[in-house]
Write a protein that holds these residues in place. Structure first.
Motif, mmCIF file in Angstrom:
data_model
loop_
_atom_site.group_PDB
_atom_site.id
_atom_site.type_symbol
_atom_site.label_atom_id
_atom_site.label_comp_id
_atom_site.label_asym_id
_atom_site.label_seq_id
_atom_site.Cartn_x
_atom_site.Cartn_y
_atom_site.Cartn_z
ATOM 1 N N VAL A 108 20.673 36.049 36.604
ATOM 2 C CA VAL A 108 21.265 37.382 36.598
ATOM 3 C C VAL A 108 20.581 38.228 37.656
ATOM 4 C CG1 VAL A 108 21.837 39.391 35.201
ATOM 5 C CG2 VAL A 108 21.677 37.140 34.132
ATOM 6 N N PRO A 109 21.041 38.157 38.902
ATOM 7 C CA PRO A 109 20.394 38.913 39.971
ATOM 8 C C PRO A 109 20.877 40.360 40.022
ATOM 9 C CG PRO A 109 22.099 37.509 40.866
ATOM 10 C CD PRO A 109 22.080 37.283 39.380
ATOM 11 N N LEU A 110 20.148 41.235 39.379
ATOM 12 C CA LEU A 110 20.459 42.659 39.344
ATOM 13 C C LEU A 110 19.320 43.412 40.016
ATOM 14 C CD1 LEU A 110 21.975 45.213 38.301
ATOM 15 C CD2 LEU A 110 20.666 44.964 36.193
ATOM 16 N N TRP A 111 19.674 44.247 40.953
ATOM 17 C CA TRP A 111 18.698 45.100 41.616
ATOM 18 C C TRP A 111 19.063 46.539 41.288
ATOM 19 C CZ3 TRP A 111 14.729 42.777 44.045
ATOM 20 C CH2 TRP A 111 14.863 41.407 44.264
ATOM 21 N N GLY A 112 18.070 47.370 41.121
ATOM 22 C CA GLY A 112 18.389 48.739 40.796
ATOM 23 C C GLY A 112 17.190 49.646 40.918
ATOM 24 N N GLY A 113 17.456 50.918 40.761
ATOM 25 C CA GLY A 113 16.386 51.887 40.826
ATOM 26 C C GLY A 113 16.818 53.207 40.240
ATOM 27 N N PHE A 114 15.845 54.065 39.995
ATOM 28 C CA PHE A 114 16.150 55.358 39.423
ATOM 29 C C PHE A 114 15.511 56.445 40.256
ATOM 30 C CE2 PHE A 114 12.515 53.573 37.266
ATOM 31 C CZ PHE A 114 11.587 54.594 37.234
ATOM 32 N N SER A 115 16.033 57.640 40.103
ATOM 33 C CA SER A 115 15.569 58.778 40.896
ATOM 34 C C SER A 115 14.406 59.475 40.212
ATOM 35 C CB SER A 115 16.717 59.768 41.093
ATOM 36 O OG SER A 115 17.001 60.399 39.867
ATOM 37 N N VAL A 116 13.747 60.327 40.983
ATOM 38 C CA VAL A 116 12.649 61.131 40.440
ATOM 39 C C VAL A 116 13.146 62.003 39.300
ATOM 40 C CG1 VAL A 116 11.003 62.958 41.010
ATOM 41 C CG2 VAL A 116 11.357 61.082 42.588
ATOM 42 N N GLY A 155 16.357 65.679 19.837
ATOM 43 C CA GLY A 155 15.017 66.241 19.726
ATOM 44 C C GLY A 155 14.054 65.811 20.825
ATOM 45 N N GLU A 156 14.519 65.060 21.815
ATOM 46 C CA GLU A 156 13.638 64.625 22.902
ATOM 47 C C GLU A 156 13.705 65.612 24.057
ATOM 48 O OE1 GLU A 156 14.925 60.670 23.892
ATOM 49 O OE2 GLU A 156 13.625 59.781 22.387
ATOM 50 N N GLU A 157 12.550 65.889 24.632
ATOM 51 C CA GLU A 157 12.499 66.807 25.768
ATOM 52 C C GLU A 157 12.914 66.102 27.060
ATOM 53 O OE1 GLU A 157 9.344 69.888 27.883
ATOM 54 O OE2 GLU A 157 8.718 68.706 26.157
ATOM 55 N N TYR A 158 12.623 64.789 27.141
ATOM 56 C CA TYR A 158 12.895 64.030 28.357
ATOM 57 C C TYR A 158 13.602 62.718 28.018
ATOM 58 C CZ TYR A 158 9.323 67.161 30.182
ATOM 59 O OH TYR A 158 8.603 68.274 30.527
ATOM 60 N N SER A 159 14.373 62.222 28.985
ATOM 61 C CA SER A 159 14.993 60.905 28.827
ATOM 62 C C SER A 159 13.931 59.826 29.035
ATOM 63 C CB SER A 159 16.106 60.723 29.869
ATOM 64 O OG SER A 159 15.558 60.570 31.163
ATOM 65 N N TYR A 160 14.286 58.592 28.715
ATOM 66 C CA TYR A 160 13.360 57.474 28.918
ATOM 67 C C TYR A 160 12.925 57.396 30.385
ATOM 68 C CZ TYR A 160 11.758 52.742 29.722
ATOM 69 O OH TYR A 160 11.022 51.663 30.141
ATOM 70 N N GLU A 182 9.529 48.138 36.935
ATOM 71 C CA GLU A 182 9.192 46.971 36.119
ATOM 72 C C GLU A 182 9.193 47.324 34.625
ATOM 73 O OE1 GLU A 182 9.163 43.967 37.181
ATOM 74 O OE2 GLU A 182 9.176 44.450 39.320
ATOM 75 N N ASN A 183 8.798 48.566 34.298
ATOM 76 C CA ASN A 183 8.850 49.021 32.903
ATOM 77 C C ASN A 183 10.290 49.097 32.419
ATOM 78 O OD1 ASN A 183 5.938 49.667 32.471
ATOM 79 N ND2 ASN A 183 6.349 51.029 34.175
ATOM 80 N N VAL A 184 11.172 49.557 33.308
ATOM 81 C CA VAL A 184 12.595 49.666 32.956
ATOM 82 C C VAL A 184 13.178 48.270 32.742
ATOM 83 C CG1 VAL A 184 14.854 50.477 33.736
ATOM 84 C CG2 VAL A 184 12.814 51.851 34.191
ATOM 85 N N TRP A 185 12.852 47.337 33.643
ATOM 86 C CA TRP A 185 13.379 45.967 33.486
ATOM 87 C C TRP A 185 12.895 45.346 32.178
ATOM 88 C CZ3 TRP A 185 16.992 46.957 36.241
ATOM 89 C CH2 TRP A 185 17.013 47.100 37.616
ATOM 90 N N ALA A 186 11.640 45.568 31.827
ATOM 91 C CA ALA A 186 11.113 45.023 30.575
ATOM 92 C C ALA A 186 11.860 45.599 29.373
ATOM 93 C CB ALA A 186 9.612 45.291 30.462
ATOM 94 N N GLN A 187 12.109 46.909 29.385
ATOM 95 C CA GLN A 187 12.851 47.539 28.288
ATOM 96 C C GLN A 187 14.281 47.022 28.243
ATOM 97 O OE1 GLN A 187 11.574 49.683 25.916
ATOM 98 N NE2 GLN A 187 13.548 49.356 24.923
#
Length: 164
Positions: free
Chosen positions: A7-15, A139-144, A93-98
């Motif tokens: 499953v070759p998935l590449w990705g990223g998230f913004s600040v 009730g969360e102040e921030y997203s994951y 890497e934390n996101v991929w693990a989750q």
């Protein structure tokens, strides 16, 4: 990211904590030329992430085919290198693990109910999970993803303290 063997998935998230890129490729390892063809998609994802800087920073691990800095510069991107597979230095890497954990839970439910999903359904599932990471729970102040980004300075200080 490689979710298992095939499953070759590449990705990223913004600040800002939004998932900015989901790129499925035929193979996990590519040539530099194959990866270079995806640089416009990186630029588009960076632009959509509402980054206000003229030259946007893209963080990469040290895979050989990702080392095309001249191509990044040509598209107004700056490559920042992090050690591969290090959740401390490379937050994706934390996101991929989750994501692997969340997918395994859903796969277990599928197996319990003898449910088989198609490749397209799997991709939709992955997209939905990744999107959920940018949403704040009750009730969360921030997203994951925002929590991952906000925790980066503390992780780096801890690594420095431990002479990592």
């Amino acid at each position: 990211m490689q979710l298992g063997v095939k499953v070759p998935l590449w990705g990223g998230f913004s600040v800002q904590g939004g998932f900015a890129l989901k790129l499925w490729t035929p193979r996990a390892k590519m040539t530099r030329e194959e990866w270079a063809a995806h640089v416009p998609a990186l630029k588009k994802a960076a632009s959509q992430a509402n980054t206000v800087r003229k030259r946007q920073k893209m963080w990469f691990d040290n895979e050989g085919f990702l080392k095309i800095d001249d191509k990044y510069r040509k598209h107004g991107l700056t490559a920042m290198r992090f050690p591969p597979n290090s959740g401390d230095f490379n937050p994706i890497e934390n996101v991929w693990a989750q994501l692997r954990k969340d997918l395994a839970e859903r796969e277990f439910e599928d197996l319990k109910h003898d449910k088989i999903i198609t490749t397209q359904q799997f991709r939709q599932r992955v997209a939905a999970i990744l999107h959920s990471y940018s949403l704040k729970g009750p009730g969360e102040e921030y997203s994951y993803l925002e929590r991952v980004v906000r925790g980066m300075p503390a992780r780096l200080l801890k690594c420095k303290k431990n002479k990592f």
